[in-house]
Design a protein around this motif. Structure first.
Motif, mmCIF file in Angstrom:
data_model
loop_
_atom_site.group_PDB
_atom_site.id
_atom_site.type_symbol
_atom_site.label_atom_id
_atom_site.label_comp_id
_atom_site.label_asym_id
_atom_site.label_seq_id
_atom_site.Cartn_x
_atom_site.Cartn_y
_atom_site.Cartn_z
ATOM 1 N N ASP A 1 0.844 -1.189 0.000
ATOM 2 C CA ASP A 1 0.000 0.000 0.000
ATOM 3 C C ASP A 1 0.881 1.241 0.000
ATOM 4 O O ASP A 1 1.772 1.380 0.849
ATOM 5 N N GLU A 2 0.647 2.112 -0.975
ATOM 6 C CA GLU A 2 1.334 3.405 -1.029
ATOM 7 C C GLU A 2 0.472 4.503 -0.416
ATOM 8 O O GLU A 2 0.852 5.671 -0.420
ATOM 9 N N PHE A 3 -0.706 4.139 0.086
ATOM 10 C CA PHE A 3 -1.623 5.035 0.792
ATOM 11 C C PHE A 3 -2.119 6.191 -0.072
ATOM 12 O O PHE A 3 -2.481 7.252 0.449
ATOM 13 N N SER A 4 -2.144 5.964 -1.386
ATOM 14 C CA SER A 4 -2.701 6.976 -2.285
ATOM 15 C C SER A 4 -4.213 6.859 -2.404
ATOM 16 O O SER A 4 -4.888 7.812 -2.808
ATOM 17 N N ASP A 5 -4.759 5.692 -2.044
ATOM 18 C CA ASP A 5 -6.195 5.450 -2.113
ATOM 19 C C ASP A 5 -6.769 5.441 -0.702
ATOM 20 O O ASP A 5 -6.523 4.518 0.070
ATOM 21 N N PRO A 6 -7.563 6.433 -0.325
ATOM 22 C CA PRO A 6 -8.112 6.488 1.036
ATOM 23 C C PRO A 6 -9.162 5.422 1.317
ATOM 24 O O PRO A 6 -9.673 5.365 2.448
ATOM 25 N N LEU A 7 -9.448 4.592 0.331
ATOM 26 C CA LEU A 7 -10.401 3.501 0.526
ATOM 27 C C LEU A 7 -9.704 2.141 0.575
ATOM 28 O O LEU A 7 -10.348 1.107 0.410
ATOM 29 N N SER A 8 -8.381 2.128 0.822
ATOM 30 C CA SER A 8 -7.635 0.866 0.779
ATOM 31 C C SER A 8 -7.779 0.030 2.045
ATOM 32 O O SER A 8 -7.210 -1.055 2.130
ATOM 33 N N GLY A 9 -8.524 0.506 3.039
ATOM 34 C CA GLY A 9 -8.880 -0.356 4.151
ATOM 35 C C GLY A 9 -8.339 -0.016 5.519
ATOM 36 O O GLY A 9 -8.643 -0.692 6.499
ATOM 37 N N TRP A 10 -7.548 1.055 5.637
ATOM 38 C CA TRP A 10 -6.986 1.422 6.932
ATOM 39 C C TRP A 10 -7.948 2.313 7.700
ATOM 40 O O TRP A 10 -8.786 3.002 7.127
ATOM 41 N N ASN A 11 -7.787 2.344 9.025
ATOM 42 C CA ASN A 11 -8.660 3.147 9.883
ATOM 43 C C ASN A 11 -8.563 4.629 9.531
ATOM 44 O O ASN A 11 -7.483 5.158 9.269
ATOM 45 N N ARG A 12 -9.731 5.306 9.608
ATOM 46 C CA ARG A 12 -9.789 6.757 9.447
ATOM 47 C C ARG A 12 -10.610 7.292 10.610
ATOM 48 O O ARG A 12 -11.830 7.432 10.516
ATOM 49 N N VAL A 13 -9.928 7.545 11.713
ATOM 50 C CA VAL A 13 -10.613 7.894 12.958
ATOM 51 C C VAL A 13 -9.953 9.118 13.576
ATOM 52 O O VAL A 13 -8.727 9.207 13.643
ATOM 53 N N SER A 14 -10.760 10.059 14.032
ATOM 54 C CA SER A 14 -10.266 11.238 14.723
ATOM 55 C C SER A 14 -10.911 11.318 16.098
ATOM 56 O O SER A 14 -12.130 11.176 16.235
ATOM 57 N N ALA A 15 -10.086 11.506 17.130
ATOM 58 C CA ALA A 15 -10.571 11.610 18.504
ATOM 59 C C ALA A 15 -9.701 12.600 19.245
ATOM 60 O O ALA A 15 -8.676 13.072 18.736
ATOM 61 N N LEU B 1 0.857 6.941 25.544
ATOM 62 C CA LEU B 1 -0.217 6.297 24.780
ATOM 63 C C LEU B 1 0.308 5.812 23.439
ATOM 64 O O LEU B 1 1.125 6.483 22.810
ATOM 65 N N ASP B 2 -0.139 4.644 23.011
ATOM 66 C CA ASP B 2 0.132 4.145 21.676
ATOM 67 C C ASP B 2 -1.175 4.048 20.899
ATOM 68 O O ASP B 2 -2.210 3.648 21.440
ATOM 69 N N ILE B 3 -1.117 4.410 19.630
ATOM 70 C CA ILE B 3 -2.250 4.260 18.715
ATOM 71 C C ILE B 3 -1.768 3.466 17.520
ATOM 72 O O ILE B 3 -0.672 3.699 17.013
ATOM 73 N N TRP B 4 -2.564 2.534 17.076
ATOM 74 C CA TRP B 4 -2.150 1.728 15.934
ATOM 75 C C TRP B 4 -3.300 1.513 14.978
ATOM 76 O O TRP B 4 -4.465 1.782 15.291
ATOM 77 N N SER B 5 -2.961 1.000 13.790
ATOM 78 C CA SER B 5 -3.954 0.739 12.755
ATOM 79 C C SER B 5 -3.558 -0.528 12.026
ATOM 80 O O SER B 5 -2.374 -0.812 11.830
ATOM 81 N N LYS B 6 -4.575 -1.309 11.625
ATOM 82 C CA LYS B 6 -4.350 -2.575 10.922
ATOM 83 C C LYS B 6 -5.319 -2.677 9.744
ATOM 84 O O LYS B 6 -6.454 -2.223 9.842
ATOM 85 N N PRO B 7 -4.903 -3.300 8.637
ATOM 86 C CA PRO B 7 -5.776 -3.387 7.463
ATOM 87 C C PRO B 7 -6.770 -4.539 7.493
ATOM 88 O O PRO B 7 -7.611 -4.653 6.607
ATOM 89 N N GLY B 8 -6.682 -5.438 8.481
ATOM 90 C CA GLY B 8 -7.630 -6.544 8.564
ATOM 91 C C GLY B 8 -7.245 -7.729 7.693
ATOM 92 O O GLY B 8 -8.066 -8.256 6.938
ATOM 93 N N LEU B 9 -5.989 -8.178 7.812
ATOM 94 C CA LEU B 9 -5.471 -9.284 7.021
ATOM 95 C C LEU B 9 -4.993 -10.399 7.943
ATOM 96 O O LEU B 9 -5.026 -10.268 9.163
ATOM 97 N N ASP B 10 -4.497 -11.486 7.356
ATOM 98 C CA ASP B 10 -4.042 -12.620 8.160
ATOM 99 C C ASP B 10 -2.859 -13.280 7.471
ATOM 100 O O ASP B 10 -2.978 -13.731 6.330
ATOM 101 N N PHE B 11 -1.708 -13.309 8.153
ATOM 102 C CA PHE B 11 -0.496 -13.915 7.624
ATOM 103 C C PHE B 11 0.160 -14.747 8.720
ATOM 104 O O PHE B 11 -0.149 -14.594 9.898
ATOM 105 N N SER B 12 1.109 -15.586 8.310
ATOM 106 C CA SER B 12 1.945 -16.285 9.292
ATOM 107 C C SER B 12 3.354 -15.716 9.201
ATOM 108 O O SER B 12 3.670 -14.733 9.863
ATOM 109 N N ASP B 13 4.227 -16.311 8.376
ATOM 110 C CA ASP B 13 5.586 -15.790 8.216
ATOM 111 C C ASP B 13 5.583 -14.656 7.186
ATOM 112 O O ASP B 13 5.095 -14.828 6.055
ATOM 113 N N VAL B 14 6.136 -13.507 7.567
ATOM 114 C CA VAL B 14 6.143 -12.350 6.676
ATOM 115 C C VAL B 14 7.419 -11.535 6.848
ATOM 116 O O VAL B 14 8.105 -11.613 7.862
ATOM 117 N N ARG B 15 7.678 -10.744 5.823
ATOM 118 C CA ARG B 15 8.693 -9.695 5.865
ATOM 119 C C ARG B 15 7.983 -8.377 5.578
ATOM 120 O O ARG B 15 7.427 -8.191 4.495
#
Length: 217
Positions: free
Chosen positions: A41-55, A76-90
């Motif tokens: 993901d190069e994050f050029s598409d705002p619909l690619s699945g990552w959180n868009r939350v403001s608080a 405080l830590d804040i994180w975001s995930k795309p909703g995928l599933d992997f085992s071994d990754v780089r």
């Protein structure tokens, strides 16, 4: 001032998008070939699945072709995930901070089972790194007594290229092409990937991420 080497690493975590639960697939898929790109993901598409939350405590959103995590609360830590599933990754990503604050932390996540169980690979803008583990929302370093300094981390607002290899029980962290450490833990063997940023005593950590790639090792 309390140094990073002696600071308590008990952290408070915030998951901004609890409603966006990961959707893991149970279907069998062919074993990927080494080097095969599994997700990018190069994050050029705002619909690619990552959180868009403001608080009040911070935000996660797309911003001018990159992905932004802003943390406006101390310790405080804040994180975001795309909703995928992997085992071994780089995992690889470009990252840089845009705020004045250097007393921060930011990086990559792998094998996130849910919002409170995952591994982290983080650096700080003043030149430290760590591999950590979140279990039941409690944070601990993996095979490390504290965060460690590295000459390979570019300081301040300079761009750092981060890489995290999660292969079997081995968790290896690279910065700007240099291997920093390999630690071992076999608690989590699959899960989502993600991005994370956090603060210590001073709020205002503002980090940008770009060119995320997930490959088969």
């Amino acid at each position: 001032m309390t140094t990073r080497l002696t600071r308590s690493l008990a952290l408070l975590f915030l998951f901004l998008a609890a409603a966006l639960a990961c959707q893991f697939s149970a279907a069998e898929t062919p074993t990927p070939k080494p080097g095969q790109v599994l997700f990018q993901d190069e994050f050029s598409d705002p619909l690619s699945g990552w959180n868009r939350v403001s608080a009040a405590d911070g935000l996660t959103d797309y911003a001018d072709g990159v992905y932004r995590i802003l943390v406006n609360r101390p310790n405080l830590d804040i994180w975001s995930k795309p909703g995928l599933d992997f085992s071994d990754v780089r995992l690889e990503v470009d990252s840089f901070k845009v705020s004045q604050e250097r007393d921060n932390r930011f990086g990559l996540i792998c094998r996130a089972l849910d919002a409170t169980h995952f591994y982290t690979f983080m650096i700080s803008s003043d030149g430290y790194f760590a591999v950590g583990k979140v279990m039941d929302a409690q944070y601990a370093l993996v095979d490390m007594p504290n965060m460690q300094p590295s000459e390979f981390i570019r300081l301040g607002s300079d761009l750092n290229h981060l890489r995290a290899d999660c292969i079997g029980d081995a968790l290896t962290f690279y910065v700007n092409g240099h291997k920093l450490i390999t630690v071992h833990d076999d608690e989590y063997m699959f899960g989502d990937v993600g991005l994370i940023a956090g603060t210590y005593d001073t709020p205002g950590t503002d980090v940008r991420f770009d060119n995320l790639t997930v490959q088969a090792p």
